[in-house]
Enzyme design. Structure first.
Site, PDB file in Angstrom:
ATOM      1  N   ASN A   1       0.843  -1.199   0.000  1.00  8.94           N
ATOM      2  CA  ASN A   1       0.000   0.000   0.000  1.00  8.94           C
ATOM      3  C   ASN A   1       0.878   1.250   0.000  1.00  8.94           C
ATOM      4  O   ASN A   1       1.996   1.260   0.543  1.00  8.94           O
ATOM      5  CB  ASN A   1      -1.018   0.002   1.133  1.00  8.94           C
ATOM      6  CG  ASN A   1      -0.452  -0.257   2.508  1.00  8.94           C
ATOM      7  OD1 ASN A   1       0.572  -0.896   2.676  1.00  8.94           O
ATOM      8  ND2 ASN A   1      -1.127   0.264   3.518  1.00  8.94           N
ATOM      9  N   ILE A   2       0.355   2.275  -0.650  1.00  9.38           N
ATOM     10  CA  ILE A   2       1.091   3.525  -0.851  1.00  9.38           C
ATOM     11  C   ILE A   2       0.158   4.670  -0.468  1.00  9.38           C
ATOM     12  O   ILE A   2      -0.907   4.834  -1.085  1.00  9.38           O
ATOM     13  CB  ILE A   2       1.516   3.674  -2.336  1.00  9.38           C
ATOM     14  CG1 ILE A   2       2.364   2.467  -2.774  1.00  9.38           C
ATOM     15  CG2 ILE A   2       2.277   4.991  -2.557  1.00  9.38           C
ATOM     16  CD1 ILE A   2       2.515   2.331  -4.290  1.00  9.38           C
ATOM     17  N   GLU A   3       0.523   5.427   0.551  1.00 10.03           N
ATOM     18  CA  GLU A   3      -0.346   6.499   1.034  1.00 10.03           C
ATOM     19  C   GLU A   3       0.174   7.869   0.593  1.00 10.03           C
ATOM     20  O   GLU A   3       1.386   8.082   0.494  1.00 10.03           O
ATOM     21  CB  GLU A   3      -0.449   6.418   2.561  1.00 10.03           C
ATOM     22  CG  GLU A   3      -1.081   5.103   2.986  1.00 10.03           C
ATOM     23  CD  GLU A   3      -1.231   4.944   4.482  1.00 10.03           C
ATOM     24  OE1 GLU A   3      -0.619   5.728   5.248  1.00 10.03           O
ATOM     25  OE2 GLU A   3      -1.975   4.024   4.871  1.00 10.03           O
TER      26      GLU A   3
ATOM     27  N   GLU B   1      -3.176  -4.689  -2.818  1.00  9.62           N
ATOM     28  CA  GLU B   1      -3.731  -5.607  -3.817  1.00  9.62           C
ATOM     29  C   GLU B   1      -3.781  -4.944  -5.191  1.00  9.62           C
ATOM     30  O   GLU B   1      -3.406  -5.529  -6.207  1.00  9.62           O
ATOM     31  CB  GLU B   1      -5.153  -6.037  -3.436  1.00  9.62           C
ATOM     32  CG  GLU B   1      -5.261  -6.779  -2.124  1.00  9.62           C
ATOM     33  CD  GLU B   1      -5.503  -5.862  -0.930  1.00  9.62           C
ATOM     34  OE1 GLU B   1      -4.916  -4.758  -0.878  1.00  9.62           O
ATOM     35  OE2 GLU B   1      -6.256  -6.271  -0.038  1.00  9.62           O
TER      36      GLU B   1
ATOM     37  N   CYS C   1     -10.253  -4.697   0.883  1.00 12.06           N
ATOM     38  CA  CYS C   1     -11.343  -3.728   0.969  1.00 12.06           C
ATOM     39  C   CYS C   1     -12.319  -3.974  -0.189  1.00 12.06           C
ATOM     40  O   CYS C   1     -12.033  -4.730  -1.130  1.00 12.06           O
ATOM     41  CB  CYS C   1     -10.804  -2.305   0.939  1.00 12.06           C
ATOM     42  SG  CYS C   1     -10.307  -1.754  -0.715  1.00 12.06           S
TER      43      CYS C   1
ATOM     44  N   CYS D   1     -10.926  -3.266  -3.728  1.00 14.93           N
ATOM     45  CA  CYS D   1      -9.996  -4.309  -4.196  1.00 14.93           C
ATOM     46  C   CYS D   1     -10.743  -5.591  -4.549  1.00 14.93           C
ATOM     47  O   CYS D   1     -10.378  -6.292  -5.486  1.00 14.93           O
ATOM     48  CB  CYS D   1      -8.921  -4.573  -3.144  1.00 14.93           C
ATOM     49  SG  CYS D   1      -7.734  -3.219  -3.020  1.00 14.93           S
TER      50      CYS D   1
END
Ligand code: THU
Length: 133
Positions: free
Chosen positions: A42-44, A55, A85, A88
């Site tokens: 994940n990339i925020e 994903e 989620c 995804c």
């Protein structure tokens, strides 16, 4: 590539998570139909909404390299277990209708699902065939 190995790849990808806001790490690893592996974390982003789940990072890497069919996808995260989620799940539905979805706590502790179990009564590409043209 067995389930254990794919989960190991997801655990490695989780280490790369860029999560300065939530501090919640997620990793994913998938196997395409021809056994190519793609991983993602994940990339925020500071403005939040551009944030990308692990994903989808893995899936979009695969699609952009020409692999449109997912055979297996493994997901690991800081909550044990971490389930994909809703967004995804819909993306997995698009490219992995028959995929094995491994929700893992560790290489030895995981459960296997289908997208029909995680996203029942889903809307998909076939529904668009019924469009009135
Ligand atoms: N996250 C994922 O990477 N995958 C999921 O399916 C659940 C949520 C990420 C998004 C965000 O960076 C963090 O977890 C907290 O929501």
């Amino acid at each position: 590539m067995d389930s254990r190995e794919l989960i190991k790849k997801a655990l490695e990808a989780k280490e790369k998570a860029y999560v300065p806001y939530s501090h919640f790490h997620v990793g994913a690893a998938l196997l395409t139909e021809d056994d190519t592996i793609y991983t993602g974390c994940n990339i925020e982003i500071a403005s939040y909404s551009p944030t990308l789940c692990a994903e989808r990072t893995a899936i979009f890497k695969a699609i952009s390299e020409g692999h449109t069919k997912i055979k297996t996808i493994a997901v690991v995260g800081d909550s044990t277990p971490t389930y994909p989620c809703g967004v995804c799940r819909q993306v997995i539905r698009e490219f992995g209708k028959d995929a094995k979805i491994l929700i893992a706590n560790s290489e030895d502790d995981y459960k296997e699902y289908t997208i029909d179990e995680l996203l029942p009564h889903s809307f998909g590409p076939e529904d668009l065939d019924n469009a009135k043209k």
